[in-house]
Design a protein around this motif. Structure first.
Motif, PDB file in Angstrom:
ATOM      1  N   GLU A   2     -14.021   2.371   5.657  1.00  0.00           N
ATOM      2  CA  GLU A   2     -14.779   2.882   4.513  1.00  0.00           C
ATOM      3  C   GLU A   2     -13.853   3.290   3.372  1.00  0.00           C
ATOM      4  OE1 GLU A   2     -18.515   5.467   5.145  1.00  0.00           O
ATOM      5  OE2 GLU A   2     -17.272   5.755   6.951  1.00  0.00           O
ATOM      6  N   VAL A   3     -12.768   3.962   3.714  1.00  0.00           N
ATOM      7  CA  VAL A   3     -11.809   4.383   2.690  1.00  0.00           C
ATOM      8  C   VAL A   3     -11.231   3.153   2.002  1.00  0.00           C
ATOM      9  CG1 VAL A   3      -9.624   5.567   2.254  1.00  0.00           C
ATOM     10  CG2 VAL A   3     -11.271   6.552   3.864  1.00  0.00           C
TER      11      VAL A   3
ATOM     12  N   GLN B 216     -12.581   0.176   1.736  1.00  0.00           N
ATOM     13  CA  GLN B 216     -13.623  -0.474   0.940  1.00  0.00           C
ATOM     14  C   GLN B 216     -13.907   0.298  -0.341  1.00  0.00           C
ATOM     15  OE1 GLN B 216     -17.223   0.488   0.543  1.00  0.00           O
ATOM     16  NE2 GLN B 216     -17.342  -1.288  -0.784  1.00  0.00           N
ATOM     17  N   ARG B 217     -14.033   1.604  -0.260  1.00  0.00           N
ATOM     18  CA  ARG B 217     -14.368   2.420  -1.429  1.00  0.00           C
ATOM     19  C   ARG B 217     -13.212   2.543  -2.426  1.00  0.00           C
ATOM     20  NH1 ARG B 217     -17.686   7.797   0.178  1.00  0.00           N
ATOM     21  NH2 ARG B 217     -19.638   6.829   0.768  1.00  0.00           N
ATOM     22  N   SER B 218     -12.008   2.579  -1.907  1.00  0.00           N
ATOM     23  CA  SER B 218     -10.846   2.790  -2.782  1.00  0.00           C
ATOM     24  C   SER B 218     -10.213   1.492  -3.263  1.00  0.00           C
ATOM     25  CB  SER B 218      -9.781   3.620  -2.057  1.00  0.00           C
ATOM     26  OG  SER B 218      -9.222   2.874  -0.987  1.00  0.00           O
ATOM     27  N   GLY B 219     -10.456   0.409  -2.539  1.00  0.00           N
ATOM     28  CA  GLY B 219      -9.789  -0.857  -2.865  1.00  0.00           C
ATOM     29  C   GLY B 219      -8.361  -0.900  -2.351  1.00  0.00           C
ATOM     30  N   VAL B 220      -7.968   0.086  -1.554  1.00  0.00           N
ATOM     31  CA  VAL B 220      -6.619   0.147  -0.989  1.00  0.00           C
ATOM     32  C   VAL B 220      -6.688  -0.433   0.422  1.00  0.00           C
ATOM     33  CG1 VAL B 220      -4.735   1.683  -0.291  1.00  0.00           C
ATOM     34  CG2 VAL B 220      -6.049   2.184  -2.360  1.00  0.00           C
ATOM     35  N   PRO B 221      -5.903  -1.464   0.711  1.00  0.00           N
ATOM     36  CA  PRO B 221      -5.953  -2.060   2.053  1.00  0.00           C
ATOM     37  C   PRO B 221      -5.624  -1.044   3.148  1.00  0.00           C
ATOM     38  CG  PRO B 221      -4.602  -3.392   0.565  1.00  0.00           C
ATOM     39  CD  PRO B 221      -4.927  -2.121  -0.155  1.00  0.00           C
ATOM     40  N   ALA B 222      -6.197  -1.254   4.320  1.00  0.00           N
ATOM     41  CA  ALA B 222      -5.961  -0.352   5.450  1.00  0.00           C
ATOM     42  C   ALA B 222      -4.475  -0.254   5.774  1.00  0.00           C
ATOM     43  CB  ALA B 222      -6.755  -0.813   6.669  1.00  0.00           C
ATOM     44  N   SER B 223      -3.757  -1.350   5.648  1.00  0.00           N
ATOM     45  CA  SER B 223      -2.313  -1.311   5.935  1.00  0.00           C
ATOM     46  C   SER B 223      -1.598  -0.364   4.969  1.00  0.00           C
ATOM     47  CB  SER B 223      -1.706  -2.714   5.840  1.00  0.00           C
ATOM     48  OG  SER B 223      -1.895  -3.254   4.540  1.00  0.00           O
TER      49      SER B 223
ATOM     50  N   ARG C 156     -10.007   4.057  15.318  1.00  0.00           N
ATOM     51  CA  ARG C 156      -9.969   4.128  13.854  1.00  0.00           C
ATOM     52  C   ARG C 156      -9.638   5.523  13.354  1.00  0.00           C
ATOM     53  NH1 ARG C 156     -14.391   0.580  10.884  1.00  0.00           N
ATOM     54  NH2 ARG C 156     -13.661  -1.417  11.626  1.00  0.00           N
ATOM     55  N   ARG C 157      -8.727   5.568  12.370  1.00  0.00           N
ATOM     56  CA  ARG C 157      -8.412   6.831  11.706  1.00  0.00           C
ATOM     57  C   ARG C 157      -9.621   7.283  10.898  1.00  0.00           C
ATOM     58  NH1 ARG C 157      -3.544   3.959  11.617  1.00  0.00           N
ATOM     59  NH2 ARG C 157      -1.680   5.202  11.945  1.00  0.00           N
ATOM     60  N   VAL C 158      -9.768   8.594  10.788  1.00  0.00           N
ATOM     61  CA  VAL C 158     -10.859   9.191  10.018  1.00  0.00           C
ATOM     62  C   VAL C 158     -10.230  10.107   8.970  1.00  0.00           C
ATOM     63  CG1 VAL C 158     -12.894  10.682  10.132  1.00  0.00           C
ATOM     64  CG2 VAL C 158     -12.424   9.076  11.989  1.00  0.00           C
ATOM     65  N   PHE C 159     -10.779  10.061   7.769  1.00  0.00           N
ATOM     66  CA  PHE C 159     -10.268  10.851   6.648  1.00  0.00           C
ATOM     67  C   PHE C 159     -11.389  11.698   6.076  1.00  0.00           C
ATOM     68  CE2 PHE C 159      -7.656   7.072   6.905  1.00  0.00           C
ATOM     69  CZ  PHE C 159      -6.372   7.552   6.724  1.00  0.00           C
ATOM     70  N   ALA C 160     -11.017  12.828   5.485  1.00  0.00           N
ATOM     71  CA  ALA C 160     -11.974  13.634   4.729  1.00  0.00           C
ATOM     72  C   ALA C 160     -12.311  12.875   3.448  1.00  0.00           C
ATOM     73  CB  ALA C 160     -11.369  14.998   4.405  1.00  0.00           C
TER      74      ALA C 160
ATOM     75  N   LEU D  67     -10.339  10.091  -1.188  1.00  0.00           N
ATOM     76  CA  LEU D  67     -10.596   9.125  -2.264  1.00  0.00           C
ATOM     77  C   LEU D  67     -10.032   9.624  -3.594  1.00  0.00           C
ATOM     78  CD1 LEU D  67     -14.215   8.061  -1.306  1.00  0.00           C
ATOM     79  CD2 LEU D  67     -12.090   6.786  -0.909  1.00  0.00           C
ATOM     80  N   GLU D  68     -10.187  10.916  -3.861  1.00  0.00           N
ATOM     81  CA  GLU D  68      -9.626  11.483  -5.091  1.00  0.00           C
ATOM     82  C   GLU D  68      -8.097  11.448  -5.043  1.00  0.00           C
ATOM     83  OE1 GLU D  68      -9.836  15.846  -6.322  1.00  0.00           O
ATOM     84  OE2 GLU D  68     -11.375  14.860  -7.571  1.00  0.00           O
ATOM     85  N   ARG D  69      -7.556  11.750  -3.903  1.00  0.00           N
ATOM     86  CA  ARG D  69      -6.100  11.714  -3.735  1.00  0.00           C
ATOM     87  C   ARG D  69      -5.574  10.298  -3.940  1.00  0.00           C
ATOM     88  NH1 ARG D  69      -2.709  15.706  -0.937  1.00  0.00           N
ATOM     89  NH2 ARG D  69      -0.722  14.732  -0.484  1.00  0.00           N
ATOM     90  N   LEU D  70      -6.276   9.316  -3.414  1.00  0.00           N
ATOM     91  CA  LEU D  70      -5.882   7.919  -3.614  1.00  0.00           C
ATOM     92  C   LEU D  70      -5.975   7.523  -5.083  1.00  0.00           C
ATOM     93  CD1 LEU D  70      -7.501   6.312  -0.455  1.00  0.00           C
ATOM     94  CD2 LEU D  70      -5.034   6.481  -0.950  1.00  0.00           C
ATOM     95  N   ALA D  71      -6.959   8.065  -5.790  1.00  0.00           N
ATOM     96  CA  ALA D  71      -7.070   7.795  -7.228  1.00  0.00           C
ATOM     97  C   ALA D  71      -5.866   8.372  -7.961  1.00  0.00           C
ATOM     98  CB  ALA D  71      -8.375   8.371  -7.777  1.00  0.00           C
ATOM     99  N   LEU D  72      -5.422   9.570  -7.579  1.00  0.00           N
ATOM    100  CA  LEU D  72      -4.230  10.163  -8.189  1.00  0.00           C
ATOM    101  C   LEU D  72      -2.983   9.341  -7.873  1.00  0.00           C
ATOM    102  CD1 LEU D  72      -4.935  13.943  -7.546  1.00  0.00           C
ATOM    103  CD2 LEU D  72      -4.667  12.856  -9.780  1.00  0.00           C
ATOM    104  N   ILE D  73      -2.893   8.847  -6.651  1.00  0.00           N
ATOM    105  CA  ILE D  73      -1.762   7.993  -6.265  1.00  0.00           C
ATOM    106  C   ILE D  73      -1.784   6.716  -7.097  1.00  0.00           C
ATOM    107  CG2 ILE D  73      -0.785   6.604  -4.391  1.00  0.00           C
ATOM    108  CD1 ILE D  73      -1.818   8.867  -2.467  1.00  0.00           C
ATOM    109  N   ALA D  74      -2.958   6.115  -7.250  1.00  0.00           N
ATOM    110  CA  ALA D  74      -3.081   4.882  -8.042  1.00  0.00           C
ATOM    111  C   ALA D  74      -2.682   5.129  -9.493  1.00  0.00           C
ATOM    112  CB  ALA D  74      -4.514   4.344  -7.962  1.00  0.00           C
ATOM    113  N   LEU D  75      -3.093   6.265 -10.037  1.00  0.00           N
ATOM    114  CA  LEU D  75      -2.731   6.605 -11.412  1.00  0.00           C
ATOM    115  C   LEU D  75      -1.219   6.759 -11.539  1.00  0.00           C
ATOM    116  CD1 LEU D  75      -3.696   7.317 -14.262  1.00  0.00           C
ATOM    117  CD2 LEU D  75      -3.953   9.679 -13.482  1.00  0.00           C
ATOM    118  N   GLY D  76      -0.613   7.437 -10.586  1.00  0.00           N
ATOM    119  CA  GLY D  76       0.840   7.594 -10.591  1.00  0.00           C
ATOM    120  C   GLY D  76       1.559   6.265 -10.490  1.00  0.00           C
TER     121      GLY D  76
END
Length: 145
Positions: A8-9, A11-18, A38-42, A46-55
């Motif tokens: 789900e993460v 798919q929603r973030s566009g960041v590959p599982a790897s 499967r790993r589970v995330f809070a 998604l917001e943290r991944l957006a910050l990483i993508a921005l960086g």
């Protein structure tokens, strides 16, 4: 708190599982458990991944991005670092703009050979002396054409 499995993460973030697994290995994100294999995330991941993508889009390395988070995971963004990165981007823009202008000139130049064009020769000399270089180089821009 809503939980999202790694699929789900991804798919929603566009960041590959790897990449998600790599980010977790580097300490940029943290799973909160597993459902089966499967790993589970809070959902906040998604917001943290957006910050990483921005960086990443701004040109920060992953280790620099990691410093932008406090130990509790909350963003801790140093404004001086942001200003320094903006200055670095300004320099890159100047270099790329000068290179673009030089390429446009070379493409439209009426000289019989590029080697006979004074502007092209100045650009060539700038490249030979290291005044222009790869993106991110700290060297100065080529002479104006």
């Amino acid at each position: 708190m809503k939980e999202l499995d790694i699929a789900e993460v991804a798919q929603r973030s566009g960041v590959p599982a790897s990449t998600l697994r790599y980010y977790e290995e580097k300490g940029l994100i943290a799973s909160i458990g597993r459902h089966g294999l499967r790993r589970v995330f809070a959902a906040g991941v998604l917001e943290r991944l957006a910050l990483i993508a921005l960086g990443r889009a701004a040109g920060y390395r992953l280790d620099e991005i990691a410093l932008m988070f406090a130990p509790d995971g909350e963003p801790r963004i140093d404004r001086d670092r942001l200003r320094a990165k903006a200055d670095e981007l300004d320099q890159t823009i100047r270099q790329l703009s000068a290179m673009r202008d030089g390429l446009r000139h070379a493409a439209a130049c009426k000289a019989p050979s590029h080697m006979e064009c004074p502007t092209f020769r100045r650009i060539l000399q700038a490249a030979a002396t290291g005044a222009i270089g790869a993106r991110g180089d700290k060297r100065r821009s080529p002479p104006p054409n």
